[in-house]
Design a protein around this motif. Sequence first.
Motif, PDB file in Angstrom:
ATOM      1  N   ALA A  94      51.720  51.413  31.124  1.00 25.07           N
ATOM      2  CA  ALA A  94      50.400  51.450  30.555  1.00 25.07           C
ATOM      3  C   ALA A  94      50.784  51.799  29.034  1.00 25.07           C
ATOM      4  N   ARG A  95      51.881  52.473  28.949  1.00 26.68           N
ATOM      5  CA  ARG A  95      52.527  53.440  27.269  1.00 26.68           C
ATOM      6  C   ARG A  95      53.215  51.663  26.611  1.00 26.68           C
ATOM      7  N   ILE A  96      53.613  51.135  27.356  1.00 25.06           N
ATOM      8  CA  ILE A  96      54.214  49.586  26.875  1.00 25.06           C
ATOM      9  C   ILE A  96      54.157  48.332  26.470  1.00 25.06           C
ATOM     10  N   ILE A  97      52.498  48.051  27.795  1.00 27.29           N
ATOM     11  CA  ILE A  97      52.007  46.873  27.694  1.00 27.29           C
ATOM     12  C   ILE A  97      50.593  46.513  26.580  1.00 27.29           C
ATOM     13  N   VAL A  98      50.830  45.126  26.739  1.00 23.00           N
ATOM     14  CA  VAL A  98      49.756  44.754  25.266  1.00 23.00           C
ATOM     15  C   VAL A  98      48.653  45.319  25.524  1.00 23.00           C
ATOM     16  N   ALA A  99      47.039  44.637  24.776  1.00 28.96           N
ATOM     17  CA  ALA A  99      45.689  45.015  24.990  1.00 28.96           C
ATOM     18  C   ALA A  99      45.484  43.613  24.226  1.00 28.96           C
ATOM     19  N   GLU A 100      44.606  43.165  24.555  1.00 26.48           N
ATOM     20  CA  GLU A 100      43.522  42.242  23.462  1.00 26.48           C
ATOM     21  C   GLU A 100      44.432  41.995  22.534  1.00 26.48           C
ATOM     22  N   GLN A 101      43.409  43.128  21.565  1.00 26.05           N
ATOM     23  CA  GLN A 101      43.674  43.339  20.430  1.00 26.05           C
ATOM     24  C   GLN A 101      44.705  42.920  19.965  1.00 26.05           C
ATOM     25  N   ASP A 102      46.034  42.999  20.513  1.00 20.22           N
ATOM     26  CA  ASP A 102      47.729  43.388  20.204  1.00 20.22           C
ATOM     27  C   ASP A 102      47.869  42.156  19.691  1.00 20.22           C
ATOM     28  N   LEU A 103      47.363  41.275  20.459  1.00 23.82           N
ATOM     29  CA  LEU A 103      47.379  39.688  20.173  1.00 23.82           C
ATOM     30  C   LEU A 103      46.378  38.703  18.926  1.00 23.82           C
ATOM     31  N   GLY A 104      45.522  39.010  18.430  1.00 19.94           N
ATOM     32  CA  GLY A 104      45.041  39.004  17.387  1.00 19.94           C
ATOM     33  C   GLY A 104      43.438  38.923  17.937  1.00 19.94           C
ATOM     34  N   PRO A 105      42.611  38.455  17.608  1.00 23.82           N
ATOM     35  CA  PRO A 105      41.109  38.979  17.084  1.00 23.82           C
ATOM     36  C   PRO A 105      39.852  37.709  17.972  1.00 23.82           C
ATOM     37  N   GLU A 106      40.953  36.654  18.260  1.00 25.60           N
ATOM     38  CA  GLU A 106      40.164  35.787  19.022  1.00 25.60           C
ATOM     39  C   GLU A 106      40.518  35.838  20.512  1.00 25.60           C
ATOM     40  N   VAL A 107      41.646  36.416  21.255  1.00 28.27           N
ATOM     41  CA  VAL A 107      41.878  36.977  22.393  1.00 28.27           C
ATOM     42  C   VAL A 107      40.917  37.507  22.717  1.00 28.27           C
ATOM     43  N   VAL A 108      40.621  37.326  24.269  1.00 26.85           N
ATOM     44  CA  VAL A 108      40.019  38.363  24.697  1.00 26.85           C
ATOM     45  C   VAL A 108      40.335  38.261  26.105  1.00 26.85           C
ATOM     46  N   ARG A 109      39.938  39.370  26.907  1.00 24.80           N
ATOM     47  CA  ARG A 109      40.165  39.473  28.413  1.00 24.80           C
ATOM     48  C   ARG A 109      39.873  38.289  29.316  1.00 24.80           C
ATOM     49  N   SER A 110      40.528  38.171  30.043  1.00 24.55           N
ATOM     50  CA  SER A 110      40.046  37.289  31.554  1.00 24.55           C
ATOM     51  C   SER A 110      39.273  37.824  32.728  1.00 24.55           C
ATOM     52  N   THR A 111      39.395  37.262  33.565  1.00 22.03           N
ATOM     53  CA  THR A 111      38.875  38.034  34.723  1.00 22.03           C
ATOM     54  C   THR A 111      39.566  37.469  35.630  1.00 22.03           C
ATOM     55  N   PRO A 112      39.890  37.639  36.979  1.00 21.83           N
ATOM     56  CA  PRO A 112      40.796  39.039  36.744  1.00 21.83           C
ATOM     57  C   PRO A 112      42.041  39.257  35.469  1.00 21.83           C
ATOM     58  N   PHE A 113      40.954  41.358  34.715  1.00 21.92           N
ATOM     59  CA  PHE A 113      42.253  40.911  33.857  1.00 21.92           C
ATOM     60  C   PHE A 113      43.585  41.436  33.876  1.00 21.92           C
ATOM     61  N   GLU A 114      43.536  42.076  35.519  1.00 24.48           N
ATOM     62  CA  GLU A 114      45.049  43.044  36.275  1.00 24.48           C
ATOM     63  C   GLU A 114      45.655  42.308  37.270  1.00 24.48           C
ATOM     64  N   SER A 115      46.837  42.306  36.935  1.00 24.70           N
ATOM     65  CA  SER A 115      47.045  42.369  38.530  1.00 24.70           C
ATOM     66  C   SER A 115      47.002  43.308  39.815  1.00 24.70           C
ATOM     67  N   ARG A 116      47.036  43.241  40.731  1.00 21.75           N
ATOM     68  CA  ARG A 116      46.486  44.121  41.769  1.00 21.75           C
ATOM     69  C   ARG A 116      47.677  45.438  41.839  1.00 21.75           C
ATOM     70  N   PRO A 117      47.887  46.340  42.239  1.00 21.30           N
ATOM     71  CA  PRO A 117      48.456  46.751  41.615  1.00 21.30           C
ATOM     72  C   PRO A 117      49.765  46.824  43.312  1.00 21.30           C
ATOM     73  N   GLY A 118      50.900  47.475  43.311  1.00 18.25           N
ATOM     74  CA  GLY A 118      51.702  46.774  44.244  1.00 18.25           C
ATOM     75  C   GLY A 118      51.876  45.911  44.749  1.00 18.25           C
ATOM     76  N   ARG A 119      51.764  44.675  44.652  1.00 19.90           N
ATOM     77  CA  ARG A 119      52.256  43.555  44.216  1.00 19.90           C
ATOM     78  C   ARG A 119      52.978  42.702  43.792  1.00 19.90           C
ATOM     79  N   TRP A 120      53.716  41.843  44.109  1.00 18.19           N
ATOM     80  CA  TRP A 120      54.720  41.266  43.170  1.00 18.19           C
ATOM     81  C   TRP A 120      54.707  39.517  43.767  1.00 18.19           C
ATOM     82  N   PRO A 121      55.022  38.905  42.586  1.00 14.71           N
ATOM     83  CA  PRO A 121      55.381  37.099  42.805  1.00 14.71           C
ATOM     84  C   PRO A 121      56.788  36.676  42.952  1.00 14.71           C
ATOM     85  N   VAL A 122      56.440  36.542  43.848  1.00 14.01           N
ATOM     86  CA  VAL A 122      57.462  35.704  44.747  1.00 14.01           C
ATOM     87  C   VAL A 122      58.211  33.973  45.115  1.00 14.01           C
TER      88      VAL A 122
END
Length: 287
Positions: A94-122
Motif C-alpha cells: 500500500a506504501r509502494i503502489i501508485v495512485a491516479e495522481q501520480d500518473l498525470g492529471p487526466e488519469v482517473v480511477r476505473s471501476t473496479p479500482f482494485e483487484s480482489r484481495p487474495g486472488r492471483w492471475p494464472v
Amino acid sequence: MGQSRGKAVLRACGCAVAGLVLVAGCAADGTPKGGAASGTPGASAASGTGTPGTGGTGASTPAAPPGSAVPIPMPPVDESKQPKTAAEARDLLARIIVAEQDLGPEVVRSTPFESRPGRWPVLDAGCVWQTEGLPADVLATSTRYFHIPAKDGRGRVRINATVTVHHSREESGWETARAMEEVLRCPDQKLREGEELKTLWGGVFYLGEQLNAWTEDAFTETGKYVSAQDGGPYDYTWSQAQYGPVTVAIAAKGAQGVANEDLSSFVAMGTSMMMIQAKQELGKAAG
C-alpha cells in the motif's frame, strides 16, 4: 534469479531489445524526453502537474525511469524490513503502489479500482487468464486500474499498476522468469471475453545488462491489444521490475489516436516511481 537465467531467456526470445528503456526515452532527471503533443496521454505524464511519489509514502520523489543515463542507487535490502506476514506485506504494498495522481492529471480511477484481495492471475494451458487463490510464494498482491477517458477523437487509454510481495528475492525472481516463459508459450493471450493480447514479445535484462541500472531484474512485454468494446489492434506495453522480495509492474493499453511513445511514458514513470518507493521502504540506510 541470476544473470545466466536472464541471458538464457533473452536468447530464447530472439535477443529482443528492452522496448521500454529504448522507446520511453528519458532525461537524466527522469522526465520523458521531448514530451508529447498537447492533449496526448504522454503530455499528462510529462507535465509534472501530478504529484509523483504520493501513491505510497506520500513523499515527493523524482521519477528516474528506465533508460535514464544516470544509474539509480541500488541499496542493499534490509532484511529486518522485509514483511514476514500477509498483513505486513499488504501494508508494504500500500506504501509502494501508485495512485491516479501520480500518473498525470487526466488519469482517473476505473471501476473496479482494485483487484480482489487474495486472488492471483494464472495463464492456463489454453492461454486464457484465470484467477486463483494466492500461491504459497506470494504474501500479498494488489492491482489498481486506471484510465484516461476518451476525448477529442482520442480513445480511452487503460492503465493498471501491480505490486506483489514475496517471502524472498528468489521467489520474486521466479515470478519474472515465469512471466517471460508465458510470453514464449502464449504470444496470443485472452484476458477475458472480448479482450485479447496479440503478437506479444518480451525482453529480460538483469541488473547491469544493456541499459538496466535501476532494478535487479527488468522485464518488458509489448504487443497489440484488441477489444470488442474498444476496437483495435492498438499498442500494448507492460513492464515489471524487481527489488528484493517485491515486484512492481505497469501495463498500458492503447487506443485510437494514441502513440506507443505515449504509453511508454506512462509505463516508465509508473514503474520507476514504484521502484523508488520500494527502495525507500526496504533499502538499508546509507552510512
